[in-house]
Design a protein around this motif. Structure first.
Motif, mmCIF file in Angstrom:
data_model
loop_
_atom_site.group_PDB
_atom_site.id
_atom_site.type_symbol
_atom_site.label_atom_id
_atom_site.label_comp_id
_atom_site.label_asym_id
_atom_site.label_seq_id
_atom_site.Cartn_x
_atom_site.Cartn_y
_atom_site.Cartn_z
ATOM 1 N N HIS A 266 0.820 -1.213 0.000
ATOM 2 C CA HIS A 266 0.000 0.000 0.000
ATOM 3 C C HIS A 266 0.855 1.266 0.000
ATOM 4 O O HIS A 266 0.317 2.371 -0.039
ATOM 5 C CB HIS A 266 -0.924 0.011 1.221
ATOM 6 N N ARG A 267 2.166 1.085 0.047
ATOM 7 C CA ARG A 267 3.062 2.242 0.048
ATOM 8 C C ARG A 267 3.076 2.876 -1.344
ATOM 9 O O ARG A 267 3.241 2.197 -2.345
ATOM 10 C CB ARG A 267 4.497 1.824 0.422
ATOM 11 N N LYS A 268 2.873 4.171 -1.395
ATOM 12 C CA LYS A 268 2.864 4.889 -2.665
ATOM 13 C C LYS A 268 3.876 6.016 -2.603
ATOM 14 O O LYS A 268 4.319 6.431 -1.538
ATOM 15 C CB LYS A 268 1.453 5.435 -2.949
ATOM 16 N N GLY A 269 4.250 6.496 -3.777
ATOM 17 C CA GLY A 269 5.220 7.575 -3.838
ATOM 18 C C GLY A 269 4.709 8.832 -3.169
ATOM 19 O O GLY A 269 3.510 9.012 -2.948
ATOM 20 N N GLY A 270 5.618 9.714 -2.816
ATOM 21 C CA GLY A 270 5.237 10.950 -2.148
ATOM 22 C C GLY A 270 6.239 11.293 -1.075
ATOM 23 O O GLY A 270 7.392 10.848 -1.107
ATOM 24 N N ASP A 271 5.797 12.089 -0.137
ATOM 25 C CA ASP A 271 6.663 12.491 0.962
ATOM 26 C C ASP A 271 7.118 11.259 1.745
ATOM 27 O O ASP A 271 6.310 10.417 2.145
ATOM 28 C CB ASP A 271 5.912 13.445 1.886
ATOM 29 N N GLU A 272 8.418 11.156 1.983
ATOM 30 C CA GLU A 272 8.974 9.972 2.651
ATOM 31 C C GLU A 272 8.396 9.787 4.044
ATOM 32 O O GLU A 272 8.095 8.656 4.457
ATOM 33 C CB GLU A 272 10.493 10.095 2.728
ATOM 34 N N ARG A 273 8.226 10.875 4.759
ATOM 35 C CA ARG A 273 7.688 10.769 6.117
ATOM 36 C C ARG A 273 6.251 10.254 6.078
ATOM 37 O O ARG A 273 5.864 9.415 6.907
ATOM 38 C CB ARG A 273 7.743 12.126 6.811
ATOM 39 N N GLU A 274 5.465 10.726 5.132
ATOM 40 C CA GLU A 274 4.083 10.265 5.015
ATOM 41 C C GLU A 274 4.025 8.786 4.648
ATOM 42 O O GLU A 274 3.173 8.044 5.143
ATOM 43 C CB GLU A 274 3.336 11.097 3.971
ATOM 44 N N VAL A 275 4.937 8.370 3.766
ATOM 45 C CA VAL A 275 4.987 6.962 3.358
ATOM 46 C C VAL A 275 5.326 6.083 4.558
ATOM 47 O O VAL A 275 4.694 5.039 4.782
ATOM 48 C CB VAL A 275 6.019 6.753 2.231
ATOM 49 N N ASP A 276 6.319 6.499 5.342
ATOM 50 C CA ASP A 276 6.721 5.722 6.516
ATOM 51 C C ASP A 276 5.609 5.675 7.560
ATOM 52 O O ASP A 276 5.381 4.637 8.206
ATOM 53 C CB ASP A 276 7.998 6.307 7.129
ATOM 54 N N THR A 277 4.925 6.802 7.731
ATOM 55 C CA THR A 277 3.821 6.850 8.691
ATOM 56 C C THR A 277 2.681 5.936 8.252
ATOM 57 O O THR A 277 2.089 5.221 9.078
ATOM 58 C CB THR A 277 3.297 8.288 8.852
ATOM 59 N N ALA A 278 2.388 5.931 6.960
ATOM 60 C CA ALA A 278 1.320 5.075 6.444
ATOM 61 C C ALA A 278 1.665 3.603 6.652
ATOM 62 O O ALA A 278 0.798 2.791 7.002
ATOM 63 C CB ALA A 278 1.086 5.363 4.963
ATOM 64 N N PHE A 279 2.936 3.256 6.457
ATOM 65 C CA PHE A 279 3.373 1.877 6.676
ATOM 66 C C PHE A 279 3.215 1.501 8.140
ATOM 67 O O PHE A 279 2.666 0.434 8.462
ATOM 68 C CB PHE A 279 4.830 1.711 6.247
ATOM 69 N N ARG A 280 3.673 2.348 9.026
ATOM 70 C CA ARG A 280 3.594 2.067 10.463
ATOM 71 C C ARG A 280 2.144 1.917 10.908
ATOM 72 O O ARG A 280 1.802 0.995 11.654
ATOM 73 C CB ARG A 280 4.265 3.191 11.249
ATOM 74 N N ASP A 281 1.287 2.816 10.430
ATOM 75 C CA ASP A 281 -0.121 2.765 10.836
ATOM 76 C C ASP A 281 -0.802 1.504 10.313
ATOM 77 O O ASP A 281 -1.594 0.877 11.029
ATOM 78 C CB ASP A 281 -0.864 4.000 10.325
ATOM 79 N N ALA A 282 -0.493 1.129 9.062
ATOM 80 C CA ALA A 282 -1.095 -0.076 8.489
ATOM 81 C C ALA A 282 -0.636 -1.321 9.243
ATOM 82 O O ALA A 282 -1.442 -2.207 9.552
ATOM 83 C CB ALA A 282 -0.739 -0.193 7.005
ATOM 84 N N LEU A 283 0.652 -1.371 9.570
ATOM 85 C CA LEU A 283 1.188 -2.512 10.312
ATOM 86 C C LEU A 283 0.569 -2.581 11.704
ATOM 87 O O LEU A 283 0.174 -3.662 12.169
ATOM 88 C CB LEU A 283 2.710 -2.395 10.416
ATOM 89 N N THR A 284 0.454 -1.443 12.359
ATOM 90 C CA THR A 284 -0.134 -1.398 13.700
ATOM 91 C C THR A 284 -1.575 -1.874 13.682
ATOM 92 O O THR A 284 -1.997 -2.674 14.531
ATOM 93 C CB THR A 284 -0.071 0.033 14.265
ATOM 94 N N ASP A 285 -2.358 -1.400 12.707
ATOM 95 C CA ASP A 285 -3.773 -1.775 12.617
ATOM 96 C C ASP A 285 -3.932 -3.273 12.384
ATOM 97 O O ASP A 285 -4.797 -3.922 13.002
ATOM 98 C CB ASP A 285 -4.454 -1.001 11.483
#
Length: 215
Positions: free
Chosen positions: A137-156
């Motif tokens: 689900h990781r998509k291009g864009g701001d690196e911090r936003e990508v990392d945050t999205a990964f962390r949140d998805a993994l946590t959920d």
């Protein structure tokens, strides 16, 4: 009684008790050998299944593959003797098929992946599977936003599976020792990012949780 004498006494008593509850077993060694034999037979079945109609479909080997495939088979046999779960044995079989499919078949390549796959527990595999799904689900864009999205998805996904945040952190730390996750400093502790190894592993084995227990 010394420690060695106690160990010998325990083995004798254990063998006698087993012979009572398992008629005809004789000794503990006989029981253990029979279990190992059954596990090896099951591992052979799993390997043949994965090579003939498994995750990667039918796999056709050529003459140049004989030596590395024999070495891989011996490695799997040793993993069985070492007590590796049948679930992880199936993953090892998928690695063999996946390496061949991706034209990467070699003893060194299999050794690299076998060292990682053999040791993973069921809960660690869950985290690995969730982490791999999160990378999809990781998509291009701001690196911090990508990392945050990964962390949140993994946590959920971990929470949905009954893995709380403390346990998730512990499991991520354990998985990071394999190189599949990379620990990085964060303002509130340590964060974990997916590695190239994780994405490569996802092309070799089925990282779709939940993982059933093989028998």
């Amino acid at each position: 009684m010394s420690g060695a004498e106690m160990a010998r006494f325990g083995a004798v008593v254990g063998g006698d008790l087993l012979s009572i509850f398992v008629p005809g077993s004789g000794t503990l060694t006989h029981i253990v050998n029979k279990v190992i034999e059954r596990r090896r037979e099951r591992a052979a079945e799993i390997l043949l299944q994965e090579l003939s109609s498994g995750l990667h479909g039918p796999v056709i080997f050529d003459n140049l593959d004989v030596e590395p495939v024999v070495a891989m088979t011996l490695r799997i046999s040793r993993a069985v003797s070492d007590g590796t779960s049948m679930r992880n044995i199936r993953f090892l079989a998928q690695v063999v098929a996946g390496l061949k499919k991706n034209r990467l078949l070699s003893e060194d390549a299999f050794l690299k992946w076998s060292k990682i796959v053999e040791s993973l527990t069921r809960d660690e595999l869950l985290v690995v599977g969730f982490a791999y799904r999160a990378t999809l689900h990781r998509k291009g864009g701001d690196e911090r936003e990508v990392d945050t999205a990964f962390r949140d998805a993994l946590t959920d996904m971990c929470r949905a599976a009954g893995i709380d945040d403390n346990e998730r952190t512990f499991l991520c730390a354990a998985v990071s020792r394999t190189g599949l996750l990379v620990p990085v400093s964060a303002w509130n502790g340590t964060a974990y990012h997916p590695s190239k190894l994780l994405r490569e592993l996802g092309t070799l084995i089925d990282l779709t949780p939940p993982f059933s227990e093989e028998v």
